[in-house]
Design an enzyme around this catalytic site. Structure first.
Site, PDB file in Angstrom:
ATOM      1  N   LYS A 164       0.803  -1.220   0.000  1.00 29.00           N
ATOM      2  CA  LYS A 164       0.000   0.000   0.000  1.00 29.00           C
ATOM      3  C   LYS A 164       0.837   1.273   0.000  1.00 29.00           C
ATOM      4  O   LYS A 164       0.305   2.360  -0.223  1.00 29.00           O
ATOM      5  CB  LYS A 164      -0.986  -0.002   1.159  1.00 29.00           C
TER       6      LYS A 164
HETATM    7  N1  PMP Z   1      -2.928  -7.286   1.638  1.00 30.18           N
HETATM    8  C1  PMP Z   1      -2.930  -6.424   2.650  1.00 30.18           C
HETATM    9  C2  PMP Z   1      -2.274  -6.820   3.936  1.00 30.18           C
HETATM   10  C3  PMP Z   1      -3.546  -5.160   2.521  1.00 30.18           C
HETATM   11  O1  PMP Z   1      -3.544  -4.296   3.542  1.00 30.18           O
HETATM   12  C4  PMP Z   1      -4.174  -4.850   1.289  1.00 30.18           C
HETATM   13  C5  PMP Z   1      -4.849  -3.514   1.112  1.00 30.18           C
HETATM   14  N2  PMP Z   1      -6.005  -3.329   1.863  1.00 30.18           N
HETATM   15  C6  PMP Z   1      -4.175  -5.793   0.272  1.00 30.18           C
HETATM   16  C7  PMP Z   1      -3.528  -7.004   0.476  1.00 30.18           C
HETATM   17  C8  PMP Z   1      -4.927  -5.596  -1.022  1.00 30.18           C
HETATM   18  O2  PMP Z   1      -4.425  -4.635  -1.864  1.00 30.18           O
HETATM   19  P1  PMP Z   1      -5.377  -3.788  -2.830  1.00 30.18           P
HETATM   20  O3  PMP Z   1      -6.052  -2.767  -1.971  1.00 30.18           O
HETATM   21  O4  PMP Z   1      -4.461  -3.198  -3.820  1.00 30.18           O
HETATM   22  O5  PMP Z   1      -6.389  -4.713  -3.447  1.00 30.18           O
END
Ligand code: PMP
Length: 345
Positions: free
Chosen positions: A59
């Site tokens: 992120k």
């Molecule tokens: N894994 C973790 C630990 C996250 O915090 C997030 C984001 N909320 C994601 C995966 C998913 O990423 P995205 O928001 O780009 O779908």
């Protein structure tokens, strides 16, 4: 005697490879082969090491993309305030980008996330609001609370990682091209879970623009409606999961139109077994969503032997030590890992 390495000609700034501050250190993460898993499935499984970003998660990329987009549009001025609702990692990225760039951050989180993430945000100096976990349809949900705070705070911007496609764009511009460059034309499939969908949609777009035959595959936890959406067109959520930061029950702008070819689900027992197997056998200490992603790389078995598959190692295990890596928590949640090898896959 003069030390030649200290001569002025060899120390000009143009010859250093230093990153430009915290923000400049985001991205360009290594792609790590998982040799034991690859041998077991007969496919090359590679993990994009997003836990090595300077804020510790995938992120950081979205945080940088969102902040820079506000700056370009003239919506964020020095001393400005960034507000966001988050499971934690986006808030952590925004807090650190904000500190480096001179912005204050107000972060809203539901109260059911790993305690380590609240602690990090407080340490980083974010103003943290913890609200009771509630469904999105309830106005008490952290997402709505963040919007209300942003509206009520003079000079504040609401990052809105779900609907703000600067999130997806960051991955289309950086993560996707990095993966293509690092796999040198051999990539057959990309597998990733979605929290906002920024990663899978942005990377997916970059990969498909390069080669439409690269498969883009959603990895979904139980309790999310995206598996059903991709496979049947209907938003139906089944079951539940302890996974943090992934799984969603509605279609948000970042996920909408993502070029996803297929989807598979991974249950919490498999996620937990994989997390513990990864640290024990591959030396990779990752969070639950990364473990879920790696478990979903079993999708590679549908591809020809020797195919290359990339997934995302979203964040590290440190921020889940009191949960995913805690014996008492694992017992309470009935997910004590038991497998000796990859039999759970
Ligand atoms: N894994 C973790 C630990 C996250 O915090 C997030 C984001 N909320 C994601 C995966 C998913 O990423 P995205 O928001 O780009 O779908």
């Amino acid at each position: 005697m003069a030390n030649p390495s200290l001569s002025t000609s060899s120390t000009s700034t143009s010859s250093t490879s230093a990153a430009d501050g915290f923000v400049g250190a985001i991205g360009n993460t290594p792609l790590i082969e998982l040799p034991k898993l690859s041998a077991a499935v007969g496919r090359r499984i590679l993990g994009k090491a997003e836990f090595l970003n300077p804020g510790g998660s995938v992120k950081d990329r979205a945080a940088r993309g969102i902040v820079e987009d506000f700056e370009v549009r003239g919506l964020l001025e020095p001393g400005g305030v960034i507000v966001e609702g988050t499971a934690g990692n986006t808030g952590i990225g925004l807090a650190l980008v904000g500190n480096a760039r001179g912005y204050r951050t107000i972060i809203v989180m539901p109260d059911d996330q790993a305690p380590e993430k609240y602690g990090l945000l407080r340490t980083y100096g974010a103003e943290l609001h913890v609200v009771p976990a509630a469904p999105y349809t309830n106005q008490a949900n952290y997402y709505h609370e963040a919007r209300r705070i942003a509206e009520a705070t003079p000079g504040a911007v609401w990052a809105n990682q779900f609907e703000n496609t600067a999130n997806r764009d960051a991955h289309e511009r950086t993560t996707g091209p990095e993966i293509l460059a690092q796999t040198g034309g051999t990539l057959r499939a990309f597998v990733a879970a979605a929290g906002t969908g920024g990663t899978i949609a942005g990377v997916g777009r970059a990969l498909k623009a390069h080669d439409p035959s690269i498969r883009v595959v959603l990895a979904d936890p139980y309790g999310s409606a995206l598996f059903s959406y991709v496979t049947t067109g209907e938003l139906v959520a089944e079951g539940d999961s302890n996974a943090e930061g992934i799984g969603i029950k509605r279609i948000v702008a970042n996920f909408a139109g993502a070029p996803v070819d297929d989807a598979l689900r991974v249950d919490d027992r498999t996620l937990t077994e994989m997390a513990h197997w990864l640290v024990r056998e591959e030396g990779l200490f990752v969070g639950g969503s990364a473990a879920l992603n790696v478990a979903a790389a079993r999708y590679s078995r549908t591809l020809p032997a020797g195919s290359t598959v990339v997934t995302i190692l979203c964040d590290g295990g440190e921020r889940y030590r009191s949960r995913l890596y805690d014996d008492a928590w694992l017992r309470e949640n009935d997910v004590v890992p038991q497998a000796k090898d990859l039999e759970f896959l």
